[in-house]
Write an enzyme that holds these catalytic residues in place. Structure first.
Site, PDB file in Angstrom:
ATOM      1  N   ASP A 213       9.813   7.278   4.638  1.00 21.07           N
ATOM      2  CA  ASP A 213       8.923   6.381   5.207  1.00 21.07           C
ATOM      3  C   ASP A 213       8.120   7.079   6.710  1.00 21.07           C
ATOM      4  O   ASP A 213       8.945   7.859   7.395  1.00 21.07           O
ATOM      5  CB  ASP A 213       9.678   5.382   6.061  1.00 21.07           C
ATOM      6  N   GLU A 270       5.900   9.374   2.514  1.00 22.44           N
ATOM      7  CA  GLU A 270       4.804   8.613   2.692  1.00 22.44           C
ATOM      8  C   GLU A 270       3.978   9.631   3.960  1.00 22.44           C
ATOM      9  O   GLU A 270       4.465   9.665   4.810  1.00 22.44           O
ATOM     10  CB  GLU A 270       5.028   7.301   3.399  1.00 22.44           C
TER      11      GLU A 270
HETATM   12  C1  GLC Z   1       5.608   2.267   6.385  1.00 22.48           C
HETATM   13  C2  GLC Z   1       6.171   1.347   5.270  1.00 22.48           C
HETATM   14  C3  GLC Z   1       5.519   0.162   5.978  1.00 22.48           C
HETATM   15  C4  GLC Z   1       6.040  -0.254   7.271  1.00 22.48           C
HETATM   16  C5  GLC Z   1       5.745   0.990   8.169  1.00 22.48           C
HETATM   17  C6  GLC Z   1       6.824   1.152   9.416  1.00 22.48           C
HETATM   18  O1  GLC Z   1       4.257   2.701   6.497  1.00 22.48           O
HETATM   19  O2  GLC Z   1       5.521   1.688   4.144  1.00 22.48           O
HETATM   20  O3  GLC Z   1       5.921  -1.219   5.024  1.00 22.48           O
HETATM   21  O4  GLC Z   1       5.664  -1.269   7.841  1.00 22.48           O
HETATM   22  O5  GLC Z   1       6.300   2.251   7.498  1.00 22.48           O
HETATM   23  O6  GLC Z   1       8.028   1.188   8.924  1.00 22.48           O
END
Ligand code: GLC
Ligand code: CA
Length: 551
Positions: A213, A270
């Site tokens: 993440d 991500e």
């Molecule tokens: C990432 C996740 C999202 C979350 C954020 C904070 O973007 O995909 O769902 O709210 O991180 O953890």
């Protein structure tokens, strides 16, 4: 430790098709209206192991750890356990074992940028300024006038500034997301060691990797400065902490080394950055940082052949040697494909576009991740104002999976945590399971074809030049064969002359499949004709001469 049964080998994460499960919304097993781990285990047949399964090779589970659910699990209070609402560690082991038996790999979500404000580390850190855990988070004194130390803003507009004053100790703490998600201080060696233990905890249990993440923002500059706002979201100046601290890359390299101590494990990050050069930097030299980085550029691409062609050209050019692309069409933070492509006056058109996009995702060079429900063409669910629960408007893309036409859509026997979409009566797995023309039928055929085709799951990419401007076409080539895709993004039918196409391909094109149900081959002997928003797959050789009635 459970290990997967699968023929894909160490490069499974390049060759396989992966599937994202948002545990809250996939399958409820005990009637409390919240999806859970035993529910996922019970639904594995849908994914692989049966003749009519989808045929995917791995699942990514969004967080199922103990959490106060301020951000539905992305606020973790214990990284090495399961929230009772989702089950137990034993349930997790059972899920992992059943998945592995079917050749399904399992990757779990690692949330290193922040914890929950209820995590014991933060409870200690905020207890006093000299607590040993204090430095595990990012604290700063107020400015002379009492205001926050800098102008950083949360990623969620509704939250506003990224700093909250801790009254008791008189300092601000940083939170890139909600106030309940304090950012960790990645300069502290204790944090690094704690996360290495977390990685090992799950790797030793047998998980096949991690989705990381916010992989691009974990390490903040020590000075808490040096950030020039960028326009990461169109029209919005991004005032989040920067995403280019060199130490970030050192951290990812250290995790890659740790993963490499185990067999066949991977990390997908991500990387929510739209500057292509910065984006590709998260692959490091190609094989020493992230195995894969989610590329979100398609989400912003207008529906035009040129836009998609350009995105792919850019990353094919910039990705380092050895790196493997990973384009994203949807996930739990973004609208579903059909809803993104919806045209108010023509709902059928969005469905056609989603079918074309599915063909593209499953035939480009790169690892497809399918978001649950996309395979049946779910749209974003309508959420009445009194049912809104997410701080950032993401409820519509998280509505429960639609298994059948029953009241709870086969998802739950209780009251679902988010409303089940009304379309579930017609758009559901049961209704599509034995219909080859359905969205599910298309996905299944594409996945099966991809799995059997070395050109598709591992081959090179070459764009086809000289096509009509509304048409995006490319060839995937391996030593043992080649496959071409032709995609018409335009409003009008397009005719591609067979002799010209075959000149560009360098092989005789045999029709494989179309995104239009019922189409059995090229429209005439001399050309391939594509309807608006139709995609075609063509392979080298195709059907033997005698069986091709059109030649
Ligand atoms: C990432 C996740 C999202 C979350 C954020 C904070 O973007 O995909 O769902 O709210 O991180 O953890
Ligand atoms: Ca449940």
């Amino acid at each position: 430790m459970s290990r997967p049964r699968s023929g894909l080998g160490a490069d499974w994460w390049r060759h396989g098709v992966l599937y994202q499960i948002y545990p809250r919304s996939f399958q409820d097993s005990n009637g409390d209206g919240i999806g859970d781990l035993p529910g996922i285990t019970a639904r594995l047949d849908h994914l692989n192991g049966k003749a009519d399964s989808l045929g995917i090779d791995g699942i990514w589970l969004s967080p199922f750890y103990p959490s106060p659910m301020a951000d539905f699990g992305y606020d973790v209070a214990d990284y090495c356990d399961v929230d009772p609402r989702f089950g137990t560690l034993t349930d997790f082991d059972e899920l992992l074992g059943s998945a592995h038996e079917r050749g399904i790999r399992v990757i779990v979500d690692l949330v290193p940028n922040h914890t929950s404000d209820q995590h014991p580390w933060f409870l200690e850190a905020r207890a006093s300024r000299d607590n040993p855990k204090r430095d595990w988070y990012v604290w700063a004194d107020p400015r002379a006038d009492g205001s926050p130390p800098n102008g950083w803003r949360s990623a969620f507009p509704r939250v506003g500034r990224a700093w909250t004053l801790d009254q008791r100790t008189g300092q601000y703490y940083l939170h890139s997301f909600t106030r309940e998600q304090p950012d960790l201080n990645w300069w502290n060696p204790g944090v690094r060691m704690a996360f290495e233990e977390i990685l090992r905890f799950w790797l030793d249990r047998g998980v096949d990797g991690f989705r990381i993440d916010v992989a691009h923002r974990t390490v903040k500059p020590r000075s808490l400065r040096g950030h020039r706002p960028i326009e990461n979201i169109p029209g919005v100046l991004d005032r989040m902490p920067p995403a280019d601290e060199p130490e970030l890359h050192a951290l990812l390299r250290s995790w890659r080394q740790l993963l490499d101590e185990y067999d066949e494990r991977m990390a997908v990050g991500e990387v929510f950055l739209f500057d292509p050069v910065k984006f590709v930097s998260f692959y490091g030299a190609g094989e020493d940082e992230l195995h894969l980085a989610f590329n979100f550029a398609f989400l912003r691409a207008p529906w035009a052949a040129e836009a998609f062609r350009n995105v792919v050209a850019t990353f094919e050019r910039l990705l380092p040697q050895g790196a493997w692309p990973d384009y994203t069409l949807s996930n739990h933070d973004n609208p579903r494909a059909i809803s993104r492509y919806a045209l108010a006056d023509d709902p059928e058109r969005a469905r056609r576009r989603a079918r074309l996009a599915a063909l593209m995702l499953l035939t480009l060079r790169g690892t497809p991740f399918l978001y649950y429900g996309e395979e049946i063409g779910m749209t974003d669910g309508p959420i009445p104002p009194e049912r809104v629960v997410d701080v950032a408007g993401r409820d519509p893309e998280r509505t429960p999976m639609q298994w059948d036409a029953s009241r709870g859509a086969g998802f739950t026997t209780g009251d679902p945590w988010l409303p089940i979409s009304r379309e579930a009566r017609t758009v559901n797995v049961e209704a599509q399971r034995s219909d080859p023309d359905s969205m599910l039928g298309l996905y299944r055929r594409l996945i099966a074809y991809r799995r059997a085709s070395p050109a598709l799951f591992g081959g090179g990419y070459r764009p086809i030049a000289g096509l009509p401007s509304d048409c995006f076409g490319y060839v995937r080539e391996a030593e043992t064969g080649a496959v071409a895709a032709l995609l018409n993004f335009g409003d009008r039918p397009v005719r591609v002359r067979r002799d010209r196409l075959e000149g560009a391909l360098g092989f005789r094109g045999g029709f494989v499949l179309s995104t239009d149900p019922g189409r059995g081959g090229p429209s005439s002997a001399g050309s391939f004709e594509l309807e608006p928003d139709e995609g075609l797959l063509i392979e080298n050789g195709g059907q033997p001469e005698a069986e091709d009635p059109l030649r």
